[in-house]
Design a protein around this motif. Structure first.
Motif, PDB file in Angstrom:
ATOM      1  N   SER A 194       0.848  -1.314  -0.023  1.00 13.97           N
ATOM      2  CA  SER A 194      -0.110   0.006   0.165  1.00 13.97           C
ATOM      3  C   SER A 194       0.883   1.274  -0.105  1.00 13.97           C
ATOM      4  O   SER A 194       0.616   2.347  -0.663  1.00 13.97           O
ATOM      5  N   GLU A 198       0.945   4.221  -3.045  1.00 14.45           N
ATOM      6  CA  GLU A 198       0.738   5.620  -2.606  1.00 14.45           C
ATOM      7  C   GLU A 198       1.522   6.313  -3.322  1.00 14.45           C
ATOM      8  O   GLU A 198       1.559   7.529  -3.810  1.00 14.45           O
ATOM      9  N   GLU A 201       0.719   6.532  -7.142  1.00 18.30           N
ATOM     10  CA  GLU A 201      -0.263   7.565  -7.540  1.00 18.30           C
ATOM     11  C   GLU A 201       0.071   8.718  -7.299  1.00 18.30           C
ATOM     12  O   GLU A 201      -0.613   9.603  -8.027  1.00 18.30           O
TER      13      GLU A 201
END
Length: 414
Positions: A194, A198, A201
């Motif tokens: 995760s 992130e 992104e």
């Protein structure tokens, strides 16, 4: 006695006379011309042996024999070095590395290949034309594409190569002697899936930078379970699951996994020996003990029962030989293709590698509060740089440690 030899494509005559050994260039790359010249050398030696001719005073025996017994005065010595091209020098260098472990030889080959590609057409030129400036540009260009730790290793390989050329008398000085040292910037701390997602992104990264972020991925126990179940159901070859499971439960490198024999597995003692050849000397073997997880122990027992013939743990069904490197890579990646564990824009290259399991193994042990000395023992030779990459995973243990210091200041201030 006279025989043909070859150096950099040019034929040489090696012969003995009067207890001395001589080596003379025949100045030709044509085999037939070289054989004709060698025949004249043999005839000259024969005539000298039976007393038909004598070597004139002051004439070098090697020059006289090479001439077929015709020279009456030694020519003025003009020493001209036969300088090979960079490509030829690299080929010769790698033949001198047979004493190294295969993995080390392969790494050196890759590093020299990167140098060759960077220099382009210059690689076809005599190696003496490679300058310090060329090598500095190579390092700077590599630093734009690769991690500093990787470039530092390439610098060491290049320096070793040119130092060898000097020792061989091919070069007088090494252009790599004073190459700028590559500072090994601290590698990023290991990140969860995760956390990596992130970062990506947010955008603003080149393709190479985005791909390199996945190199810092570490898998949680839940994610490892997910991947193992995925491999179990999607693998075309049963050995794929063993490749993933062995890496996950032991933290072993790919090479050690492929060399693992049943003789190294001691199920009754709940452990196995991870063996490897020292990179500097392939004849020297090192080993370390790794305790078996109960689940992995059960898996090994079942796997062994289905592989009654081979001495190697990791092998295909009905085959006694261990997997080759490219076979292991293909079987490792195949079950992951088409899942979230690949990078579509990178030809579906998996986000995880054998090494991902290795540092996940260490990271999860650290997160569980396992003593660092025990982690080092399992891992083999964990470096301080590696430890720094997963120390952030157990901050509470650090707080507990520092708060354990009780100097009595509370009483004094009271």
């Amino acid at each position: 006695m006279a025989i043909l030899d070859q150096k950099n494509g040019v034929y040489l005559a090696r012969f003995r006379f009067a207890g001395r050994q001589f080596k003379r260039s025949l100045k030709t790359t044509d085999r037939k011309d070289a054989e004709a010249a060698l025949l004249e050398v043999k005839r000259a030696i024969h005539r000298l042996t039976i007393g038909m001719v004598e070597i004139p005073e002051g004439v070098d025996p090697g020059d006289f024999i090479l001439s077929g017994g015709t020279v009456i005065q030694s020519p003025r010595e003009v020493v001209e070095k036969e300088v090979p091209s960079l490509l030829e020098a690299m080929e010769h260098y790698q033949t001198y590395l047979s004493h190294l472990a295969e993995s080390n030889r392969r790494t050196i080959s890759v590093h020299l290949g990167n140098l060759r590609k960077t220099l382009g057409n210059l690689a076809q030129r005599p190696v003496s034309e490679i300058t310090h400036v060329h090598l500095e540009k190579f390092l700077q260009q590599r630093l734009q594409d690769r991690a500093s730790s990787t470039v530092a290793k390439e610098r060491a390989t290049v320096s070793g190569f040119f130092a060898w050329l000097v020792r061989q008398g091919i070069l007088d000085n090494s252009p790599a002697e004073r190459l700028t040292k590559v500072k090994d910037r601290n590698a990023p701390s290991f990140r969860t899936y995760s956390e990596v997602a992130e970062i990506l992104e947010r955008g603003g990264l080149s393709k190479e930078e985005a791909w390199s972020v996945w190199d810092a991925l570490y898998l949680t126990p839940a994610e490892i379970f997910e991947i193992l179940e995925l491999v179990k159901t999607r693998a075309r070859s049963r050995v794929s699951y063993m490749l993933h499971a062995t890496a996950a439960y032991t933290g072993m490198r790919r090479g050690k996994i492929l060399r693992l024999r049943w003789l190294d597995v001691e199920v009754d003692a709940d452990g196995l020996w991870a063996k490897s050849k020292k990179q500097s000397r392939q004849a020297i073997e090192t080993k370390r003990w790794i305790d078996l997880h109960p689940d992995f122990k059960s898996l090994l027992t079942t796997w062994k029962a289905g592989r009654p013939k081979s001495q190697y743990v990791i092998c295909d069904e009905g085959v006694t030989d261990p997997l080759k490197r490219h076979q292991a890579e293909e079987r490792f990646w195949q079950p992951l293709r088409g899942t979230r564990w690949v990078i579509p824009e990178r030809n579906n290259r998996p986000k995880i590698r054998f090494h991902t399991y290795r540092h996940s193994f260490a990271s999860n042990l650290a997160a569980a509060g396992i003593d660092q000395r025990m982690i080092d023992e399992f891992m083999g030779h964990t470096t301080e740089a590696m430890r720094k990459r997963y120390r952030h995973l157990f901050p509470q243990h650090r707080r507990t440690a520092i708060e354990s210091l009780k100097y009595g200041l509370q009483k004094t201030n009271g």
